[in-house]
Design an enzyme around this catalytic site. Structure first.
Site, PDB file in Angstrom:
ATOM      1  N   TYR A  22       0.847  -1.186   0.000  1.00 23.25           N
ATOM      2  CA  TYR A  22       0.000   0.000   0.000  1.00 23.25           C
ATOM      3  C   TYR A  22       0.886   1.240   0.000  1.00 23.25           C
ATOM      4  O   TYR A  22       0.611   2.207  -0.706  1.00 23.25           O
ATOM      5  CB  TYR A  22      -0.914   0.015   1.241  1.00 23.25           C
ATOM      6  CG  TYR A  22      -1.860  -1.161   1.310  1.00 23.25           C
ATOM      7  CD1 TYR A  22      -3.062  -1.144   0.612  1.00 23.25           C
ATOM      8  CD2 TYR A  22      -1.556  -2.277   2.075  1.00 23.25           C
ATOM      9  CE1 TYR A  22      -3.936  -2.223   0.673  1.00 23.25           C
ATOM     10  CE2 TYR A  22      -2.427  -3.351   2.139  1.00 23.25           C
ATOM     11  CZ  TYR A  22      -3.612  -3.323   1.434  1.00 23.25           C
ATOM     12  OH  TYR A  22      -4.471  -4.386   1.487  1.00 23.25           O
ATOM     13  N   ASN A  51     -12.922  -1.667  -4.890  1.00 26.69           N
ATOM     14  CA  ASN A  51     -12.793  -2.307  -6.201  1.00 26.69           C
ATOM     15  C   ASN A  51     -13.954  -3.276  -6.423  1.00 26.69           C
ATOM     16  O   ASN A  51     -14.110  -4.244  -5.701  1.00 26.69           O
ATOM     17  CB  ASN A  51     -11.456  -3.051  -6.263  1.00 26.69           C
ATOM     18  CG  ASN A  51     -11.260  -3.844  -7.523  1.00 26.69           C
ATOM     19  OD1 ASN A  51     -11.962  -3.663  -8.510  1.00 26.69           O
ATOM     20  ND2 ASN A  51     -10.301  -4.740  -7.485  1.00 26.69           N
ATOM     21  N   CYS A 104      -6.583  -6.419  -6.851  1.00 26.09           N
ATOM     22  CA  CYS A 104      -6.263  -5.749  -5.590  1.00 26.09           C
ATOM     23  C   CYS A 104      -5.659  -6.713  -4.570  1.00 26.09           C
ATOM     24  O   CYS A 104      -5.023  -6.279  -3.607  1.00 26.09           O
ATOM     25  CB  CYS A 104      -7.489  -5.049  -5.030  1.00 26.09           C
ATOM     26  SG  CYS A 104      -8.929  -6.089  -4.841  1.00 26.09           S
ATOM     27  N   HIS A 105      -5.808  -8.015  -4.803  1.00 21.68           N
ATOM     28  CA  HIS A 105      -5.190  -8.989  -3.900  1.00 21.68           C
ATOM     29  C   HIS A 105      -3.662  -8.909  -3.959  1.00 21.68           C
ATOM     30  O   HIS A 105      -2.992  -9.398  -3.056  1.00 21.68           O
ATOM     31  CB  HIS A 105      -5.673 -10.414  -4.222  1.00 21.68           C
ATOM     32  CG  HIS A 105      -5.349 -10.860  -5.604  1.00 21.68           C
ATOM     33  ND1 HIS A 105      -6.178 -10.571  -6.682  1.00 21.68           N
ATOM     34  CD2 HIS A 105      -4.299 -11.552  -6.111  1.00 21.68           C
ATOM     35  CE1 HIS A 105      -5.639 -11.085  -7.782  1.00 21.68           C
ATOM     36  NE2 HIS A 105      -4.497 -11.681  -7.461  1.00 21.68           N
ATOM     37  N   GLU A 108      -1.116 -17.520  -7.827  1.00 25.45           N
ATOM     38  CA  GLU A 108      -0.298 -16.780  -8.773  1.00 25.45           C
ATOM     39  C   GLU A 108       1.202 -17.080  -8.606  1.00 25.45           C
ATOM     40  O   GLU A 108       1.972 -16.854  -9.524  1.00 25.45           O
ATOM     41  CB  GLU A 108      -0.564 -15.288  -8.656  1.00 25.45           C
ATOM     42  CG  GLU A 108      -1.961 -14.936  -9.134  1.00 25.45           C
ATOM     43  CD  GLU A 108      -2.240 -13.453  -9.147  1.00 25.45           C
ATOM     44  OE1 GLU A 108      -1.371 -12.652  -8.747  1.00 25.45           O
ATOM     45  OE2 GLU A 108      -3.349 -13.091  -9.582  1.00 25.45           O
TER      46      GLU A 108
END
Length: 147
Positions: free
Chosen positions: A84, A105, A113-114, A145
């Site tokens: 952030y 979002n 946003c994860h 991911e």
């Protein structure tokens, strides 16, 4: 359906407007239009291959600040994260404001946003929550991911 939620897809005319995380026991419904069907196909492609690149017509409504944050988030490569604070520095904002934009979002996964985490490397928040199922979803997406 995913391992962590049923994904609720909303479209408006030719735009994808929302993706919601619904409880796993929510009955799945067939897509009601071509765009919803394409969104489902692309989300399944992402679940099979986290490097999949989405190509959907998005309706991204939000403040100018939120849109700047979401654009920055979309540039975070698959398998990577940013804090952030990193995004706040990049956009001349504050980490809390970045977190608020992430929480607002309406197109998670597509706008990833994860991939935004706390400066200390911990998960931070997700979907305006700091624990529970939202963090489990964020953890799953990040692990997916990195695989």
């Amino acid at each position: 359906m995913t391992p962590f939620a049923v994904l609720g897809i909303r479209t408006e005319e030719d735009w994808l407007t929302d993706i919601d995380y619904l409880p796993l026991d929510t009955p799945s419904l067939a897509p009601t239009n071509q765009l919803a069907e394409e969104a489902c196909k692309q989300l399944l492609a992402y679940l099979a291959n986290p490097a999949f690149v989405f190509d959907l017509s998005l309706h991204i409504s939000g403040t100018v600040h939120q849109q700047r944050v979401w654009n920055a988030i979309q540039r975070i490569p698959c398998g990577s994260t940013r804090s952030y604070a990193d995004i706040a520095h990049q956009l001349h904002s504050a980490p809390r404001a970045i977190g608020q934009a992430c929480g607002a979002n309406r197109l998670p996964i597509v706008i990833p946003c994860h991939r935004v985490i706390a400066k200390d490397g911990s998960l931070g928040g997700f979907m305006h929550a700091s624990d529970g199922m939202p963090l489990n979803i964020k953890r799953w997406l990040l692990e997916h991911e990195r695989a």
